[in-house]
Design a protein around this motif. Structure first.
Motif, PDB file in Angstrom:
ATOM      1  N   UNK A 175      67.659  23.640  22.460  1.00 38.25           N
ATOM      2  CA  UNK A 175      68.885  23.998  23.186  1.00 38.25           C
ATOM      3  C   UNK A 175      70.118  23.745  22.327  1.00 38.25           C
ATOM      4  N   UNK A 176      71.087  24.610  22.481  1.00 43.13           N
ATOM      5  CA  UNK A 176      72.306  24.498  21.675  1.00 43.13           C
ATOM      6  C   UNK A 176      73.438  23.945  22.541  1.00 43.13           C
ATOM      7  N   UNK A 192      70.847  27.618  30.621  1.00 51.12           N
ATOM      8  CA  UNK A 192      69.925  28.042  29.561  1.00 51.12           C
ATOM      9  C   UNK A 192      68.728  27.095  29.507  1.00 51.12           C
ATOM     10  N   UNK A 193      68.962  25.815  29.828  1.00 51.03           N
ATOM     11  CA  UNK A 193      67.860  24.848  29.861  1.00 51.03           C
ATOM     12  C   UNK A 193      66.845  25.211  30.932  1.00 51.03           C
ATOM     13  N   UNK A 194      67.315  25.744  32.053  1.00 53.11           N
ATOM     14  CA  UNK A 194      66.411  26.063  33.160  1.00 53.11           C
ATOM     15  C   UNK A 194      65.739  27.423  32.981  1.00 53.11           C
ATOM     16  N   UNK A 195      66.454  28.390  32.415  1.00 50.36           N
ATOM     17  CA  UNK A 195      65.891  29.756  32.367  1.00 50.36           C
ATOM     18  C   UNK A 195      65.353  30.132  30.984  1.00 50.36           C
ATOM     19  N   UNK A 196      65.816  29.452  29.959  1.00 48.36           N
ATOM     20  CA  UNK A 196      65.422  29.821  28.594  1.00 48.36           C
ATOM     21  C   UNK A 196      66.061  31.125  28.141  1.00 48.36           C
ATOM     22  N   UNK A 197      67.031  31.612  28.934  1.00 46.88           N
ATOM     23  CA  UNK A 197      67.693  32.888  28.573  1.00 46.88           C
ATOM     24  C   UNK A 197      69.181  32.649  28.318  1.00 46.88           C
ATOM     25  N   UNK A 198      69.820  33.549  27.556  1.00 44.34           N
ATOM     26  CA  UNK A 198      71.271  33.379  27.359  1.00 44.34           C
ATOM     27  C   UNK A 198      71.987  33.484  28.707  1.00 44.34           C
TER      28      UNK A 198
END
Ligand code: AMP
Ligand code: ZN
Length: 467
Positions: free
Chosen positions: A157-158, A253-259
């Motif tokens: 994660x960024x 983003x942590x929950x979905x893995x998407x932008x």
């Protein structure tokens, strides 16, 4: 021409291209008010900016879905509910109603969806459960659930997409429970705050025990529920960049893995008379304070829209006085055009439209857009003075102004409602006729016509109708 916007995430101006493959639909989320007090004019600068973005996207023929939440549960609200000995709905309801009244006074379009945090507790809980399941969130000994920045970064994660952070200074596992904290304390932040003695009746049951959500998770849950896991635009004032928006990105983003969001837009702050607004300095204004001084919502809107959104704006009462003069110049021009054009339909004057949209396409350069408006006013006035406009030209200029004002929103708000002094003239005419002074009555009719109004018979008697 394509619209270009400054994307905080890219730290540069980028061409706007929505996620929709058809390049038509746009999802836009603006962090809404925390309803613990009346919104001040700094807050209004940000909401008027969001209104400008939405209106301009619509002008460009995008189909916008504009979402603005109401933060009706948060640290400051809890404190005030306790201090004022009221209930949460009673307390927030009052400020929410005031917010919508002000929104209308400033002629901001109502967002399409206005979710309240307290009505999204199940969605918030589900999102927290997802983060726990992914090993990015954990329940601490105090019963609260925190987001682990270390685990998030460890999984790729960024954290720090919107601003540079110094992770050297980060002490792993250090936690903050407050909704607002400084960027020097990059620390795990609260997603769910366990019920404390000060919370009173404000708590909800959850799989993690009784408590309430943190502020950041509210926006992640509501925005993704309505606009999907990835959407186009997210707006707010610059103070929201950290931690609020940075944390929203990490949670989502942590929950979905998407932008999460493609373009982040932040409005600069408003100062009053050169200083930060503060009650003790006496430069703290709500919209209501300004209305009480005799200014109108239209004048305030105009002034808030005169500066570029990324520049700190210095709000002064003199500036607001100046807004009256500037608006009067536009009004006079529009009224004369109306009188000449009557109801003639016409194609909008493209020179004016092009100059206006070239300015706004350039990262919403509103000062250049006003430049185009006042240049247009000057040109029209010159034509009126020297080489009288023909009806078709007036109608075309007016059609362009209508389109432009669909973005600026400062036109004579209720166009069908005549100004008070014209109603007075109508009364004078009625009296003149009653006294059989037909010459005076005809004079008044001509005067009204020159100002763009006709007298019409209606079941309720005579009234004025715009030409
Ligand atoms: P709040 O109600 O405190 O959550 O703030 C609502 C919005 O107003 C947020 O987007 C803030 O960033 C913005 N805001 C707060 N203070 C100012 C200010 N002085 N100038 C411009 N925007 C502000
Ligand atoms: Zn938010």
């Amino acid at each position: 021409m394509a619209l270009k916007l400054f994307n905080t995430r890219a730290r540069s101006v980028q061409e706007f291209a929505p996620l929709d493959p058809a390049q038509k639909r746009v999802g836009m989320y603006c962090c809404g008010p925390t309803v613990y007090d009346f919104a001040h004019i700094g807050n209004w600068r940000t909401f008027v900016f969001a209104d400008l973005v939405r209106r301009y996207l619509e002008f460009k023929n995008f189909q916008v879905k504009h979402v603005m939440n109401i933060t009706d549960i948060e640290d400051k609200i809890i404190r005030r509910v306790r201090e004022t000995e009221t209930t949460l709905p009673e307390f927030t309801g009052k400020f929410e109603a005031a917010f919508f009244e002000d929104l209308k006074t400033l002629n901001c379009l109502l967002p399409h969806e206005i979710p309240r945090a307290t009505e999204h507790i199940p969605e918030i809980i589900t999102l927290i459960e997802k983060l726990i399941a992914r090993g990015i969130a954990y329940q601490a000994a105090d019963g609260s659930v925190y987001f682990s920045i270390e685990k998030y970064r460890g999984g790729g994660g960024n954290y720090g997409q919107l601003l540079k952070l110094n992770f050297e200074e980060m002490r792993v596992g250090e936690r903050v429970k407050n909704d607002e904290y400084a960027k020097e304390s990059i620390a795990d932040f609260a997603l769910w705050k366990s019920r404390g003695p000060d919370d009173g009746d404000t708590f909800w049951p959850s799989p993690f025990g009784e408590g309430r959500p943190g502020w950041h998770i509210e926006c992640s849950a509501m925005s993704m529920k309505i606009l999907g896991t990835s959407f186009d635009l997210h707006l707010g004032g610059e103070d929201l960049i950290f931690p609020h928006h940075e944390d929203e990105i990490a949670q989502s983003e942590g929950a979905t893995g998407k932008p999460f969001v493609k373009y982040w837009l932040h409005g600069a702050h408003l100062l009053v008379e050169g200083k930060k607004m503060s009650k003790s300095l006496g430069n703290y204004f709500t919209l209501r304070d300004l209305l009480a001084k005799g200014f109108t919502g239209r004048e305030v809107r105009y002034l808030l829209l005169t500066a570029h959104y990324r520049e700190t704006f210095n709000f002064t009462l003199d500036g607001l006085q100046g807004a009256k003069t500037a608006l009067a110049r536009i009004d006079e021009c529009v009224i004369r055009l109306r009188a000449l054009a009557g109801g003639t339909a016409a194609v909008p004057n493209s020179d004016f439209l092009n100059a206006f949209s070239a300015a706004l396409d350039n990262d919403l350069n509103v000062s250049a857009a006003w430049g185009a408006v006042f240049e247009w006013v000057r040109k029209i006035n010159r034509k009126f003075a020297e080489d009288p406009l023909i009806v078709a030209e007036a109608a075309s200029a007016l059609a362009a102004w209508k389109k432009i004002d669909s973005v600026l929103g400062i036109g004579l708000i209720d166009e069908s409602e005549p100004p008070a002094e014209l109603n007075q003239l109508l009364l004078d005419r009625f009296r003149a006729r009653h006294e059989k002074n037909f010459k005076r009555a005809d004079q008044i009719r001509d005067e009204l016509k020159a100002k763009g109004w006709a007298i019409e018979d209606s079941p309720k008697g005579q009234r004025l109708k715009q030409l």
